[in-house]
Design a protein around this motif. Structure first.
Motif: not given
Length: 166
Positions: A105-124
């Motif tokens: 996919y090509l994208s000039d925004s983070d819209a596709m990635l922003n729809r994803l939930g949190p990363e399970p391995l992140s510190r938060q």
């Protein structure tokens, strides 16, 4: 491999199976990428995120059998080498996908990635946060954990193993 590609320029793109490209014609995909420098390569959920020098992102989802390999410029194509990027006119980065499930996919925004939930391995993301998220849902657990909008990056094997261990 990623570190060796950062800073390099895509000098050509050859698409051997157009179904690998989502949302654009193969020729438009090629035209957009030729001459672009790879600024960084990261991961978000199940996507490889290629940040290019013009603020454009190329997202790659490997699915079940996709993988990349570097080859010499004149190496013989493999049967399942579907997208070929020439890097600095000197070598090729080939996308190999036996089952043809992967997509670019090509994208000039983070819209596709922003729809994803949190990363399970992140510190938060903590056990407490998971508990809070689960407390507001009324779905079967496995389909919920596979939902990329609820929690990013988990696939069937990881969910099965986590539920078995639990």
């Amino acid at each position: 491999m990623a570190a060796g590609l950062v800073g390099q320029t895509i000098t050509d793109v050859h698409i051997r199976w157009p179904g690998s490209i989502a949302g654009l014609s193969p020729e438009r995909f090629r035209q957009t990428l030729v001459g672009r420098r790879i600024a960084s390569i990261q991961r978000r959920a199940k996507f490889i995120v290629w940040q290019l020098d013009n603020q454009l992102k190329m997202l790659t989802h490997l699915r079940m059998t996709g993988r990349f390999h570097l080859t010499a410029l004149k190496a013989v194509y493999g049967k399942h080498d579907h997208v070929v990027f020439t890097i600095n006119g000197q070598r090729q980065l080939r996308y190999h996908d036996t089952r043809k499930f992967g997509r670019f996919y090509l994208s000039d925004s983070d819209a596709m990635l922003n729809r994803l939930g949190p990363e399970p391995l992140s510190r938060q993301f903590t056990a407490r946060r998971l508990g809070q998220c689960l407390a507001t849902r009324r779905r079967q657990l496995k389909p919920l954990l596979l939902d990329q909008h609820f929690l990013a990056g988990l696939g069937n094997i990881y969910v099965d193993e986590a539920l078995w261990d639990a």
